[in-house]
Write a protein that holds these residues in place. Sequence first.
Motif, PDB file in Angstrom:
ATOM      1  N   TYR A   2       7.774 -24.943  29.727  1.00 38.05           N
ATOM      2  CA  TYR A   2       7.357 -23.815  28.856  1.00 38.05           C
ATOM      3  C   TYR A   2       6.082 -23.368  29.518  1.00 38.05           C
ATOM      4  CZ  TYR A   2       6.359 -21.573  24.579  1.00 38.05           C
ATOM      5  OH  TYR A   2       6.008 -20.611  23.857  1.00 38.05           O
ATOM      6  N   ILE A   3       6.289 -21.719  29.747  1.00 35.68           N
ATOM      7  CA  ILE A   3       5.111 -21.056  30.337  1.00 35.68           C
ATOM      8  C   ILE A   3       4.232 -20.348  29.097  1.00 35.68           C
ATOM      9  CG2 ILE A   3       4.549 -19.583  32.110  1.00 35.68           C
ATOM     10  CD1 ILE A   3       5.758 -22.098  33.120  1.00 35.68           C
ATOM     11  N   ASP A   4       3.610 -21.235  28.359  1.00 30.26           N
ATOM     12  CA  ASP A   4       2.694 -20.789  27.227  1.00 30.26           C
ATOM     13  C   ASP A   4       1.805 -19.837  27.530  1.00 30.26           C
ATOM     14  OD1 ASP A   4       1.638 -20.568  24.776  1.00 30.26           O
ATOM     15  OD2 ASP A   4       0.935 -22.749  24.419  1.00 30.26           O
ATOM     16  N   GLY A   5       1.647 -18.751  26.713  1.00 29.08           N
ATOM     17  CA  GLY A   5       0.896 -17.773  27.139  1.00 29.08           C
ATOM     18  C   GLY A   5       1.537 -16.505  27.474  1.00 29.08           C
ATOM     19  N   MET A   6       2.807 -16.711  28.261  1.00 32.27           N
ATOM     20  CA  MET A   6       3.399 -15.595  28.742  1.00 32.27           C
ATOM     21  C   MET A   6       4.706 -15.225  28.353  1.00 32.27           C
ATOM     22  SD  MET A   6       2.419 -15.907  33.111  1.00 32.27           S
ATOM     23  CE  MET A   6       2.871 -14.308  33.497  1.00 32.27           C
ATOM     24  N   SER A   7       4.726 -15.083  26.929  1.00 29.27           N
ATOM     25  CA  SER A   7       5.947 -14.492  26.291  1.00 29.27           C
ATOM     26  C   SER A   7       6.076 -13.222  26.619  1.00 29.27           C
ATOM     27  CB  SER A   7       6.176 -14.924  25.081  1.00 29.27           C
ATOM     28  OG  SER A   7       5.646 -13.729  24.351  1.00 29.27           O
ATOM     29  N   SER A   8       7.266 -12.616  26.965  1.00 26.32           N
ATOM     30  CA  SER A   8       7.760 -11.182  27.355  1.00 26.32           C
ATOM     31  C   SER A   8       9.208 -10.847  27.026  1.00 26.32           C
ATOM     32  CB  SER A   8       7.486 -11.372  29.096  1.00 26.32           C
ATOM     33  OG  SER A   8       7.861 -10.131  29.494  1.00 26.32           O
ATOM     34  N   SER A   9       9.026  -9.456  26.996  1.00 28.30           N
ATOM     35  CA  SER A   9      10.502  -8.948  26.932  1.00 28.30           C
ATOM     36  C   SER A   9      10.928  -8.064  27.922  1.00 28.30           C
ATOM     37  CB  SER A   9      10.723  -8.328  25.377  1.00 28.30           C
ATOM     38  OG  SER A   9       9.786  -7.207  25.319  1.00 28.30           O
ATOM     39  N   ALA A  52      12.447 -15.190  29.673  1.00 27.91           N
ATOM     40  CA  ALA A  52      11.974 -14.812  28.519  1.00 27.91           C
ATOM     41  C   ALA A  52      12.498 -13.624  27.879  1.00 27.91           C
ATOM     42  CB  ALA A  52      10.415 -14.421  28.742  1.00 27.91           C
ATOM     43  N   TYR A  53      12.491 -13.797  26.585  1.00 21.07           N
ATOM     44  CA  TYR A  53      13.412 -12.530  25.738  1.00 21.07           C
ATOM     45  C   TYR A  53      12.453 -12.548  24.361  1.00 21.07           C
ATOM     46  CZ  TYR A  53      15.307 -16.655  23.097  1.00 21.07           C
ATOM     47  OH  TYR A  53      15.540 -17.655  22.356  1.00 21.07           O
ATOM     48  N   ALA A  54      12.878 -11.361  23.734  1.00 19.78           N
ATOM     49  CA  ALA A  54      12.414 -11.140  22.533  1.00 19.78           C
ATOM     50  C   ALA A  54      13.656 -11.058  21.550  1.00 19.78           C
ATOM     51  CB  ALA A  54      11.637  -9.591  22.465  1.00 19.78           C
ATOM     52  N   ILE A  55      13.391 -11.547  20.354  1.00 18.28           N
ATOM     53  CA  ILE A  55      14.486 -11.649  19.364  1.00 18.28           C
ATOM     54  C   ILE A  55      14.439 -11.137  17.943  1.00 18.28           C
ATOM     55  CG2 ILE A  55      13.604 -13.948  18.338  1.00 18.28           C
ATOM     56  CD1 ILE A  55      16.685 -14.715  17.949  1.00 18.28           C
ATOM     57  N   GLU A  56      15.088 -10.294  17.694  1.00 23.20           N
ATOM     58  CA  GLU A  56      14.939  -9.370  16.258  1.00 23.20           C
ATOM     59  C   GLU A  56      16.066  -9.842  15.229  1.00 23.20           C
ATOM     60  OE1 GLU A  56      14.581  -4.569  16.540  1.00 23.20           O
ATOM     61  OE2 GLU A  56      16.423  -5.390  17.363  1.00 23.20           O
TER      62      GLU A  56
END
Lengths: 642, 478
Positions: A321-328, A353-357
């Motif tokens: 898991y690449i903590d600190g680099m969440s991204s959409s 990485a993804y964003a969720i709505e």
Amino acid sequence: MIDVREKYDVAVIGAGHAGCEAALACARLGLETIIFTMSADNIAFMPCNPHIGGSSKGHLVREIDALGGQMGKAIDKTFLQSKMLNTSKGPAVHSLRCQADKMEYSKEMKRVLESQEHLSIKQAEVSEILVEDYKVESEEEEYTKKIVGVKIFSGITYDVKAVILCTGTYLKSRCLTGEAITYSGPNGLLPSNLLSQSLIDAGIELRRFKTGTPARMDGNTIDYSKMSEQFGDSPVIPFSFDTDPADVQRPQVSCWLTYTNEKTHEIIRKNIDRSPIYAGIIEGIGPRYCPSIEDKVVKFPDHERHQVFVEPEGTYTNEMYIDGMSSSLPEDVQIAMYRTVPGLENCKIVKSAYAIEYDCLCPGQLQPTLEIKNIHGLFSAGQFNGSSGYEEAAAQGLYAGINAAMQIQGKPYLSIDRSEGYIGVLVDDLVTKENLEPYRMMTSRAEYRLLLRQDNADIRLRKKGYEAGLISEEKYNKLVTKIDEINHEVERLKTTTVGANAAIQKFMEENGSSTLKTATSLAELICRPEFSYETLAPIDPERPTLSKDIIEQVEITIRYEGYINRQERQVEQFKKLEKKLIPADIDYNDVSSLRLEARQKLEKFRPTNIGQASRIGGVNPADVSVLLIYLDSMYRGKNDEK
Amino acid sequence: MANLLNRLNSDTICAIATAMSDAGIGIIRVSGPRAVEICDKVYVSAGKKHNLLEHKPNTITYGYIVDESLQEENQIVDEVMISFMKAPHSYTREDVIEINSHGGMLVMNQILELLLKSGCRLAEPGEFTKRAFLNGRIDLTKAEAIMDVISAQNNFALEASRNQLQGKIYSKIKALREIIIYQMAFIESALDDPENYDLTGFSDKLDGIIAGVIDEIGHMISTADEGKIRKDGIKTVIVGKPNAGKSSLLNTLTGDDRAIVTDIAGTTRDIIEETVRLGDIVLHLIDTAGIRNTDDIIEKIGVDKAKSMVQEAELVLYILDSTSEIDDEDGDIIDLCMNKKTIVLLNKDDLSDEIKITEDIVRMRFSDASNDNLPIIKTSMLKGNGIDDLKKAVSDLFLNGEIVPKQELYITNLRHKALLQNAYDSLKLVRDSISKDLSEDFYTVDLNDAYASLGEIIGEEVGDDLVEEIFSKFCMGK
């Protein structure tokens, strides 16, 4: 259709961290409980970061444990690494954090649920909640409807007395990676598309929130030699007050620290218009305090680098898991961006990485019990309430679960105020504030944090867990004994003095402390920074044998007494306003001198007491004084009539 | 419930709003839900019609106040202008009518009586302000200041209250609070996001900033004592042996050319107090009646009583007959004056040939260290000499001899002073934590207290005792 209508006391919708705690609490309190999940193989799934605890969240886990919840016990059994954070700061901000083995955590929780008496697990999408008209209007409560059951997609209905909504991010969820949109729940799981409309039909207002997660990398493609290794603590302190410390001393797995750089930021800046948030595709509002890497780059243009922690997802997988680099950002940008980071030059992404709505509750619709206003028996917890984070969810799940049970059993509700626990702060903020983004717990949200330490969560809250029925007599008695021992030892240290004799003076000098002018209490000596309870042993032959956690409490109590006393005075002030109750049937139109904005906000949130009213945004102190005077003259008037 | 609540503001009140004098124009103010209706009963327009109810708000109309219980030819009481301010756009946020009459105490009282007969209640002192406050029109500090203006005893008190009214205290306190909250916010941000907010070297910086705030608050507190003295005056007692000249001093101070401001009967005990103005300062002479009746105060009321009087006083005027030797009796008096702000008056200075007591002799007798700078003034009550010196000595003793710049902010309110002191103490504790090298999260405990105390002064923080404060301030309820 054959009538196979089933009867339960409580239905919990969703088996994430909120749902598990809610269902366990209800079942443990003797209520027939059914928990619905979209996937029975993903119970207590951790769709984002692989750790539990951390700054202020560790406090929540401790509090959950003090009240009789499961999270602390589950992570004690399944952690890969454990660390107490912020030890260079004061005890208020020490916080325990564990790296979890995600799969083991999920399996452990499923095992606990399956073996829990009175609890059934059902894999199904709940499509409707069933309500009936129910009119109650009094000084204490106000309802227009009540919950009578739920219906699942197959058409089968369940008669229940209470429902706890723990739908997480699954309501009409969609995931975004740049321009690519998937209509799914997290990690490709099925979304729940039908329930939202049923909730709206029952009069509940919903809104869209978003959150995000970074990529998972193939560990074999990472060059750890370019990163610095992050070890766990030794010895490990368990999360649960009931876990034997000896059981958690085991080999730990390391995490890795690396940094972004100008090249990373350059790529992000060049492609920022392809981020669905900056391009305006995402309507949901994301968390400011758990920002994506693109948010950080935009927010801190001067920072040359940002921390990146590389953490294992579990022992069953190579995924990191690449903590600190969440991204959409789109996948091509992600690949280029991650590969600028030292150690990730040749990385291969397993999961992007993804964003969720998702749909969640609009503010102003919750009661302090986490029951939804106007609908008797409908409770909610977790991300549905607008929070973010496993620990926040679990805490609410437990709280809502206990209160649903208390309602059915006709017992007094569980109430934790801001001076009693982070859970109290969390619940109050969700109930009282118009949070415009997913709510994350932070130390700064707790006003009385010197009292709300992670080390004393049991002293603060175990009694409430005992009263609710989740803490056994035996465990509670153990706590009472512990408190007694702490008090005795503090008293003994305050009253035991050492004289200014030669042996003592020699001891002082040897420890680099100034010699004594007169006889001095041991408590006073503990306050000197060069001493601790431990190091005073040679001049304190009378001391009893005490456990480590008791010694810790004794030391904190003595050392920070002045601060603790002052904070307690602040709490007294706070409680005075909390005790000034506002009748549930108050008509704010009668309070003629309130400003319009304040009247609207008060009408929307309908606070139960003056303290809560004062925390509502848009209600200023002058409005509060108007309200105080109104209530005061009302009571004075009433007394006149008697 | 609504009925009970409305009782709070249901009355319509009236009062003469201008000074009671035979001035050209006077204003009677009426406020409350029935203001228009009641005024309409006693008002007719120029066309002799009761039509106030039809008048537009915020306009002025011309007509007559009439007493219809009288015979027709005598009905007109006065020719008036009436202005109508509709709720909430008025001082009290209620319907307000102001009757501009031709003044004259007789006419004004007549109008007032008519209004009372027609359903108004006479307003209590400050009640318009109370309503303005209760209706959210003004905040607590403003209300406090208005009450102070109403009861101001001299020009200084008026000025100080007006400064407060114009929000000078408000903006000063607000600025200090902003400094504190900024520092708190930084600490909190750093605790939550240590990666992006660096606390290295922060403590030292904070220490300097807090020291600055402490200085400013300290200065405000120091003005409080002076502000209070300027506003409220100084409790003063005159002591001395028989025939030293106490009565003459009193007569000189309270003589016809000097205004006797008030005669207040009865404070805690039955003491007659006389208030005289000495330059900028008001002196409250304690138990002067006693002194008037007999010169021998100590003999009359006993040493114990004299002691308690002296103890209660903020200033002792000790008058000596400089033509007779200091004796045991003087010794007793000197003992009483020890540790008190004392001014010694060497009277009968005009009889220069017979002087037996000099400044040096007095100074020797006042051996107490605190009386090193004991002011000693030569006076002649007979010739009226030395009063200017006395004036200066009092001013030196209490006001540091400074001339008051008009813009200076004076804290004249005890509630404010106490809260400033709390903030001061809390900030000291912050510095204490810094010096002890404690970590930043400890600072916020006391920063918070300081922030809250300052907030209570300007009503931006709701104190739990607020309601009590308001109820006592406006003497309402029971």
